[in-house]
Design an enzyme around this catalytic site. Structure first.
Site, PDB file in Angstrom:
ATOM      1  N   LYS A  56      -4.738   1.575  -0.924  1.00  0.00           N
ATOM      2  CA  LYS A  56      -3.474   2.226  -1.615  1.00  0.00           C
ATOM      3  C   LYS A  56      -2.153   0.710  -1.675  1.00  0.00           C
ATOM      4  O   LYS A  56      -1.745   0.502  -2.674  1.00  0.00           O
ATOM      5  CB  LYS A  56      -3.052   3.591  -1.133  1.00  0.00           C
ATOM      6  N   ARG A  77       0.762  -3.481  -4.825  1.00  0.00           N
ATOM      7  CA  ARG A  77       1.468  -4.679  -5.802  1.00  0.00           C
ATOM      8  C   ARG A  77       0.072  -5.481  -6.245  1.00  0.00           C
ATOM      9  O   ARG A  77       1.077  -6.776  -7.019  1.00  0.00           O
ATOM     10  CB  ARG A  77       1.225  -5.836  -3.778  1.00  0.00           C
ATOM     11  N   ARG A 120      13.773  11.163   1.203  1.00  0.00           N
ATOM     12  CA  ARG A 120      13.824  10.117   2.311  1.00  0.00           C
ATOM     13  C   ARG A 120      14.548   8.469   2.275  1.00  0.00           C
ATOM     14  O   ARG A 120      15.171   9.122   0.964  1.00  0.00           O
ATOM     15  CB  ARG A 120      12.148   9.384   1.711  1.00  0.00           C
ATOM     16  N   SER A 138       9.581  -3.283   8.391  1.00  0.00           N
ATOM     17  CA  SER A 138       8.923  -1.815   7.247  1.00  0.00           C
ATOM     18  C   SER A 138       8.730  -3.243   5.831  1.00  0.00           C
ATOM     19  O   SER A 138       9.472  -3.586   5.688  1.00  0.00           O
ATOM     20  CB  SER A 138      10.505  -1.062   6.872  1.00  0.00           C
ATOM     21  N   GLN A 186       7.735  -1.815   3.338  1.00  0.00           N
ATOM     22  CA  GLN A 186       8.744  -1.686   1.849  1.00  0.00           C
ATOM     23  C   GLN A 186       9.739  -2.899   1.545  1.00  0.00           C
ATOM     24  O   GLN A 186       9.862  -2.862   0.774  1.00  0.00           O
ATOM     25  CB  GLN A 186       8.698  -0.200   1.813  1.00  0.00           C
ATOM     26  N   ASP A 203       0.962   4.562   9.892  1.00  0.00           N
ATOM     27  CA  ASP A 203      -0.137   5.333   8.998  1.00  0.00           C
ATOM     28  C   ASP A 203      -1.101   6.201   9.682  1.00  0.00           C
ATOM     29  O   ASP A 203      -2.097   7.008   9.206  1.00  0.00           O
ATOM     30  CB  ASP A 203       0.075   5.229   7.607  1.00  0.00           C
ATOM     31  N   ARG A 225       5.778  13.565  10.894  1.00  0.00           N
ATOM     32  CA  ARG A 225       4.379  13.445  11.276  1.00  0.00           C
ATOM     33  C   ARG A 225       4.253  13.693  12.700  1.00  0.00           C
ATOM     34  O   ARG A 225       3.024  14.269  13.137  1.00  0.00           O
ATOM     35  CB  ARG A 225       4.106  12.412  10.770  1.00  0.00           C
TER      36      ARG A 225
HETATM   37  C1  S3P Z   1       3.788   0.848   2.473  1.00  0.00           C
HETATM   38  C2  S3P Z   1       3.799   0.668   4.235  1.00  0.00           C
HETATM   39  C3  S3P Z   1       4.797   1.880   5.037  1.00  0.00           C
HETATM   40  C4  S3P Z   1       3.620   2.742   5.010  1.00  0.00           C
HETATM   41  C5  S3P Z   1       3.341   3.086   3.655  1.00  0.00           C
HETATM   42  C6  S3P Z   1       2.893   1.903   2.826  1.00  0.00           C
HETATM   43  C7  S3P Z   1       3.526  -0.229   1.984  1.00  0.00           C
HETATM   44  O1  S3P Z   1       6.251   1.892   4.634  1.00  0.00           O
HETATM   45  O2  S3P Z   1       3.861   3.910   5.714  1.00  0.00           O
HETATM   46  O3  S3P Z   1       2.458   4.174   3.626  1.00  0.00           O
HETATM   47  O4  S3P Z   1       2.808  -0.206   0.917  1.00  0.00           O
HETATM   48  O5  S3P Z   1       4.148  -1.784   1.990  1.00  0.00           O
HETATM   49  P1  S3P Z   1       7.200   1.046   5.852  1.00  0.00           P
HETATM   50  O6  S3P Z   1       7.389   0.069   5.066  1.00  0.00           O
HETATM   51  O7  S3P Z   1       8.138   2.264   5.556  1.00  0.00           O
HETATM   52  O8  S3P Z   1       6.824   1.423   7.355  1.00  0.00           O
END
Ligand code: S3P
Length: 448
Positions: free
Chosen positions: A26, A31, A129, A181, A183, A329, A360
């Protein structure tokens, strides 16, 4: 035997011997779509992940003026026509991220550099969130981005919808993130493509590095030094004709644990992404005496290979906060493995788990205790939230709640297959967020 509906009834299964292929990753799929949009050619992305989150990303880039199509003969691949760093859209746009955190957080990094205004809306789960983690650092670069502010003890937090307006320039900054993180890191690096000067992002521990790998491989001016990434703008992104997406390690994790905790079982999972920033769970399970081997290793943008798991007598371990980012995750399914491992497994550094699609830590522990799992400790300590599970016994089936969270639902399904007696999960529709074929695969491999 499984009955497929929103309410899901699932009984224990006997041994499993299976070879399975799982959906593409995913995170890499999101990306691949973003980067394909930013190139100046047509890129084929395959296999295609037909999940709700990826559909949300596709809907967004389509609204931003990117054209894509799927092969009529096979839904396995998607083709995107990139238009360069600036999206073709030239008017105010309303975007909807659904419940995909990756969509809203990473795409915000691209939107702050565009020449039009956007409003980014979210679904019921994502609406709750936190977005301050991307909004504040992007604003430091000079971005005009804001959201719905809510007062919190110790300050305020920002939630969707996000409102983004064009600015005359962004200035690259040096960031030292408090949390690991991917993201946040990705949003800042992508905004850095539009900024004057360098953007530097340092993480406390390394989170998944798919964005950096793609930036590097597609020709961006990027330097990676352990947990510090430096990006210089200006280079044109050159994408290959096609991007292969290996199977999602986070999806494989459920079947890895299933193969370990069932007796006399062996499961082979084909072409799984083996990026070290993702497979922290493998390292932890190997410490727990898991019998896992890797074969047919390959490397094409990302490493991947076949994972073979065999039934194992799992022993408890201790997981430190620095290990969590590479298995962020997978903690719900690790809680299941810990329930079947002899001794007390302690997992530290879980604060980030509490702000995922649901909390979680609570979702897993409240469900597992219904089946009789011994939760020795759940508390906040200096290193953040930590839990201790005493495992290694037999468990009864129970009525579980997924809390609308895909990873909680799938972890509980795996637990139920190894418990004794029938279980119910109140809502499994949420699984479509990441892994629409999960139930079908479970049915196939337990039918023998
Ligand atoms: C993800 C980063 C993670 C992960 C999420 C997908 C990503 O989150 O928990 O399911 O694709 O960059 P965080 O960046 O908030 O840790």
């Amino acid at each position: 035997m499984l009955k497929y509906s929103a309410m899901y009834t699932i009984g224990p299964t006997k041994k499993i011997e299976a070879k399975i292929t799982l959906p593409p990753d995913k995170s890499i799929s999101h990306r691949a779509i973003f980067f394909s949009s930013l190139s100046s050619r047509r890129t084929k992305i395959y296999p295609f992940l037909a999940s709700n989150d990826i559909q949300a990303t596709l809907n967004c880039v389509k609204k931003l003026g990117i054209k894509y199509y799927q092969d009529k003969s096979s839904k396995e691949a998607i083709y995107l026509q990139g238009k360069g760093l600036y999206f073709p859209n030239n008017q105010n746009v309303d975007l909807f991220a659904g419940d995909s955190g990756t969509t809203i957080r990473i795409l915000s990094g691209l939107l702050v550099g565009q020449k039009f205004s956007s409003t980014f809306n979210a679904g019921n789960y994502l609406d709750k969130r936190p977005m301050g983690r991307v909004v504040y650092p992007l604003a430091e670069m000079g971005a005009n981005i804001d959201g719905r502010k809510i007062a919190k003890p110790g300050g305020q937090e920002i939630y969707p919808p996000l409102k983004i307006k064009p600015v005359s320039e962004l200035i690259g900054k040096s960031y030292k993130l408090d949390i690991a993180s991917a993201q946040v890191k990705s949003a800042l690096l992508l905004a850095g493509l539009y900024a004057q000067g360098e953007t530097i992002v340092e993480e406390p521990y390394q989170s998944r590095d798919h964005t950096e790998r793609m930036l590097k491989s597609f020709g961006a001016n990027i330097k990676i030094d352990k947990n510090t990434i430096t990006l210089k703008p200006g280079a044109q992104l050159n994408l290959p004709e096609e991007i292969f997406i290996p199977a999602d390690f986070s999806a494989a994790a459920f079947f890895i644990v299933l193969g370990l905790i069932l007796k006399n079982s062996q499961i082979t999972i084909k072409n799984v992404n083996l990026n070290p920033t993702r497979y922290g769970l493998l390292r932890v399970l190997q410490r727990m005496n898991a019998n896992i081997t890797i074969e047919n290793q390959n490397n094409q943008l990302e490493p991947y290979g076949d994972i073979i798991v065999r039934s194992s007598y799992l022993r408890a371990t201790r997981v430190e906060p620095k290990e969590i980012p590479a298995m962020i995750d997978e903690v719900p399914i690790l809680c299941v493995a810990a329930s079947f491992a002899s001794g007390q497994t302690q997992i530290k550094g879980l604060d980030e788990l509490r702000i995922k699609e649901t909390d979680r830590v609570d979702s897993m522990l409240s469900n597992l205790s219904k089946s009789g799992v011994d939760i020795v400790d759940k508390d906040s300590h200096q290193d953040g939230c930590q839990i201790t599970i005493k495992g290694g016994t037999k468990y009864k089936g129970a009525d579980f709640s997924s809390f609308g969270d895909h990873r909680t639902a799938m972890s509980l399904a795996i637990f139920a297959l190894a418990a004794e007696g029938e279980s119910k999960i109140d809502d499994i529709k949420c699984i479509d967020k990441s892994f629409p074929g999960f139930i079908k695969i479970v049915e196939e491999i337990t039918r023998q």
